[in-house]
Design an enzyme around this catalytic site. Structure first.
Site, PDB file in Angstrom:
ATOM      1  N   GLU A 143     -27.743  23.971 -22.884  1.00  0.00           N
ATOM      2  CA  GLU A 143     -26.536  24.380 -22.853  1.00  0.00           C
ATOM      3  C   GLU A 143     -25.906  24.981 -23.683  1.00  0.00           C
ATOM      4  O   GLU A 143     -24.461  24.989 -23.457  1.00  0.00           O
ATOM      5  CB  GLU A 143     -25.188  22.344 -23.275  1.00  0.00           C
ATOM      6  CG  GLU A 143     -25.253  21.641 -24.161  1.00  0.00           C
ATOM      7  CD  GLU A 143     -26.316  21.472 -25.327  1.00  0.00           C
ATOM      8  OE1 GLU A 143     -25.675  21.282 -26.204  1.00  0.00           O
ATOM      9  OE2 GLU A 143     -27.334  21.013 -24.685  1.00  0.00           O
ATOM     10  N   HIS A 194     -31.039  23.360 -26.961  1.00  0.00           N
ATOM     11  CA  HIS A 194     -30.167  22.406 -26.489  1.00  0.00           C
ATOM     12  C   HIS A 194     -30.050  23.959 -25.245  1.00  0.00           C
ATOM     13  O   HIS A 194     -29.659  25.228 -25.580  1.00  0.00           O
ATOM     14  CB  HIS A 194     -28.642  23.543 -27.517  1.00  0.00           C
ATOM     15  CG  HIS A 194     -28.748  22.156 -28.056  1.00  0.00           C
ATOM     16  ND1 HIS A 194     -27.855  21.466 -28.263  1.00  0.00           N
ATOM     17  CD2 HIS A 194     -28.705  21.471 -29.300  1.00  0.00           C
ATOM     18  CE1 HIS A 194     -27.820  19.870 -29.006  1.00  0.00           C
ATOM     19  NE2 HIS A 194     -28.902  20.133 -29.945  1.00  0.00           N
ATOM     20  N   CYS A 249     -32.691  16.950 -27.137  1.00  0.00           N
ATOM     21  CA  CYS A 249     -32.123  16.510 -28.826  1.00  0.00           C
ATOM     22  C   CYS A 249     -32.827  15.158 -28.948  1.00  0.00           C
ATOM     23  O   CYS A 249     -33.372  14.719 -29.423  1.00  0.00           O
ATOM     24  CB  CYS A 249     -30.701  16.715 -29.471  1.00  0.00           C
ATOM     25  SG  CYS A 249     -31.113  17.677 -30.736  1.00  0.00           S
ATOM     26  N   LEU A 250     -31.255  14.793 -29.567  1.00  0.00           N
ATOM     27  CA  LEU A 250     -31.896  12.738 -29.930  1.00  0.00           C
ATOM     28  C   LEU A 250     -32.509  12.230 -28.517  1.00  0.00           C
ATOM     29  O   LEU A 250     -32.996  11.179 -28.789  1.00  0.00           O
ATOM     30  CB  LEU A 250     -30.221  12.175 -30.179  1.00  0.00           C
ATOM     31  CG  LEU A 250     -30.713  10.779 -31.234  1.00  0.00           C
ATOM     32  CD1 LEU A 250     -31.472  10.683 -32.254  1.00  0.00           C
ATOM     33  CD2 LEU A 250     -29.158  10.772 -30.902  1.00  0.00           C
ATOM     34  N   SER A 272     -23.660  16.373 -33.595  1.00  0.00           N
ATOM     35  CA  SER A 272     -24.754  16.359 -34.233  1.00  0.00           C
ATOM     36  C   SER A 272     -24.572  16.373 -35.867  1.00  0.00           C
ATOM     37  O   SER A 272     -25.925  15.860 -36.651  1.00  0.00           O
ATOM     38  CB  SER A 272     -25.768  17.075 -33.732  1.00  0.00           C
ATOM     39  OG  SER A 272     -26.137  16.697 -32.532  1.00  0.00           O
ATOM     40  N   GLY A 289     -27.166  13.960 -30.246  1.00  0.00           N
ATOM     41  CA  GLY A 289     -26.116  13.158 -31.475  1.00  0.00           C
ATOM     42  C   GLY A 289     -27.217  13.554 -32.558  1.00  0.00           C
ATOM     43  O   GLY A 289     -28.030  13.605 -32.980  1.00  0.00           O
ATOM     44  N   ASN A 291     -30.246  21.917 -32.726  1.00  0.00           N
ATOM     45  CA  ASN A 291     -29.931  21.468 -34.185  1.00  0.00           C
ATOM     46  C   ASN A 291     -29.888  20.226 -34.972  1.00  0.00           C
ATOM     47  O   ASN A 291     -30.218  19.008 -33.997  1.00  0.00           O
ATOM     48  CB  ASN A 291     -28.016  21.077 -34.010  1.00  0.00           C
ATOM     49  CG  ASN A 291     -27.188  19.919 -35.070  1.00  0.00           C
ATOM     50  OD1 ASN A 291     -27.783  20.186 -36.073  1.00  0.00           O
ATOM     51  ND2 ASN A 291     -26.096  19.970 -34.873  1.00  0.00           N
ATOM     52  N   GLY A 293     -28.563  12.238 -36.670  1.00  0.00           N
ATOM     53  CA  GLY A 293     -28.493  11.088 -37.351  1.00  0.00           C
ATOM     54  C   GLY A 293     -30.459  10.452 -37.034  1.00  0.00           C
ATOM     55  O   GLY A 293     -30.539  11.305 -36.527  1.00  0.00           O
ATOM     56  N   GLY A 301     -32.615  17.070 -37.575  1.00  0.00           N
ATOM     57  CA  GLY A 301     -33.529  17.395 -38.859  1.00  0.00           C
ATOM     58  C   GLY A 301     -34.708  15.886 -38.557  1.00  0.00           C
ATOM     59  O   GLY A 301     -35.598  16.142 -39.575  1.00  0.00           O
ATOM     60  N   TYR A 302     -35.189  15.924 -37.540  1.00  0.00           N
ATOM     61  CA  TYR A 302     -36.209  15.517 -37.114  1.00  0.00           C
ATOM     62  C   TYR A 302     -36.727  15.589 -36.259  1.00  0.00           C
ATOM     63  O   TYR A 302     -36.410  16.599 -34.850  1.00  0.00           O
ATOM     64  CB  TYR A 302     -35.823  12.879 -36.122  1.00  0.00           C
ATOM     65  CG  TYR A 302     -34.922  12.740 -37.627  1.00  0.00           C
ATOM     66  CD1 TYR A 302     -35.685  11.537 -38.544  1.00  0.00           C
ATOM     67  CD2 TYR A 302     -33.723  13.010 -37.998  1.00  0.00           C
ATOM     68  CE1 TYR A 302     -35.111  11.309 -39.276  1.00  0.00           C
ATOM     69  CE2 TYR A 302     -33.393  12.746 -39.394  1.00  0.00           C
ATOM     70  CZ  TYR A 302     -33.917  11.034 -39.538  1.00  0.00           C
ATOM     71  OH  TYR A 302     -33.468  10.551 -41.019  1.00  0.00           O
TER      72      TYR A 302
END
Length: 357
Positions: A334, A332, A247-248, A45, A219, A289, A221, A291-292
């Site tokens: 995990e 997360h 997350c992503l 990530s 992931g 973790n 971006g 940023g979006y």
């Protein structure tokens, strides 16, 4: 050797070069974890970013290769207050300095990371350059720094070919969007047979194996960059196969079903973020973790409703999908080295695959 961190606003920090001596421009983000710097370095990530560790001493227990979350480190750079060059740990295989050198990652130590983090919190995440060139032209460098953007990082971090972790239990298809190893491991330890697919895998290919459940990984971006992947995830949503996303993966499922995402001012990165289960009222400490975030105002309440929220800033931390065996979280479960509070979500996923909602 002297090294410099130059931010796009013109702020310059001077320190000592660690790791590779190459020059890099990247997005500068901070992580507040007190342990787990190796897991941070090997988390896909962070592709396209340089990481500031706020904890003042990094490297004291060395590099324990068994703890890596992928086969290599992903950040463009590593920024610390003090680097321990003599690790003390019976599991340590090498020092952080050697690890960074081996993988050609530049870094800088001796930086006032408290001051740097305050700048990023007040002004927001910004780009920066790590360089050992003391003769830089600040205005020329700032122009190059500002023009940098994170792109193509999901395709860069995903597995290049399908592989299987054998198990005697449920068959799980894991779409690798830049996955940490411990997602597949957490499922495998619960008896699941985990088949890991590249991010660009078509929904039809994944579904033809008749998985009992589908896992969408974390992931790097901007989630909106993944236009083709979002189209395939919409097909997975329509399939009625139980889905758990992290997350992503959580953000992409939201986009696939008509919701929106936005960039946070400075993101959530660390092992101490409180999230509240809106159904039970219980608060869990989580590893994060990202940023979006998903914009809850854009949700269609007939499709999904908020399930978790961040106690610090009230941003969305998870969604429950209406009439579907689908739930997604921003944090997360995990997490290694921790905290482990939310590991129960994998058990909830197994119950879903057993037919329990």
């Amino acid at each position: 050797m002297k090294a410099f961190l130059i931010l796009e606003d013109g702020t310059v920090f001077q320190g000592t070069s660690i790791g590779s001596k190459k020059e890099v421009i990247s997005e500068i983000v901070f992580n507040t974890s007190m342990t787990g710097y190796l897991e941070v370095l090997t988390d896909p990530s962070y592709a396209g970013q340089a990481v500031v560790m706020t904890y003042p001493l990094i490297g004291n227990y060395g590099v324990c290769l068994d703890d890596m979350e992928s086969s290599k480190p992903w950040p463009d750079g590593f920024i610390v207050r003090e680097l321990s060059r003599i690790p003390s740990n019976f599991r340590s295989g090498e020092s952080i300095q050697h690890f960074l050198e081996t993988h050609d990652i530049p870094g800088i130590s001796g930086v006032d990371t408290r001051s740097l983090t305050k700048i990023l919190r007040e002004k927001g995440t910004m780009n920066g350059m790590i360089t050992t060139n003391a003769d830089f032209d600040l205005e020329e460098v700032r122009g190059r720094i500002k023009s940098y953007s994170v792109a193509g990082v999901v395709n860069a971090t995903t597995t290049k070919e399908k592989y299987v972790l054998p198990g005697e239990g449920k068959k799980v298809a894991l779409l690798d969007l830049g996955a940490k190893r411990n997602i597949a491991r957490s499922l495998n330890e619960r008896g699941c047979q985990v088949t890991v697919y590249p991010a660009w895998t078509l929904a039809e290919e994944l579904l033809k194996e008749n998985p009992d459940g589908i896992m969408l990984s974390n992931g790097p971006g901007d989630p909106k960059e993944n236009v083709e992947i979002i189209k395939e995830i919409k097909k997975l949503y329509d399939s009625n196969v139980p889905i758990f996303a992290i997350c992503l993966g959580h953000q992409l499922m939201a986009l696939a079903t008509g919701a929106d995402t936005y960039k946070l001012k400075y993101g959530h990165r660390g092992g101490n973020h409180p999230v509240k289960d809106l159904e039970t009222g219980r608060v869990y400490i989580s590893s994060q973790n990202h940023g979006y975030a998903v914009d809850t105002d854009s949700l269609d309440s007939n499709i999904a409703v908020p399930a978790f929220t961040n106690v610090n800033d009230s941003t969305n931390e998870g969604l429950k999908y209406i009439g579907k065996n689908i739930f997604t979280v921003q944090y997360h479960p995990e997490a290694c080295p921790g905290p482990q509070d939310s590991g129960y979500l994998f058990d909830r996923f197994l119950q879903m695959m057993e037919g329990e909602k």
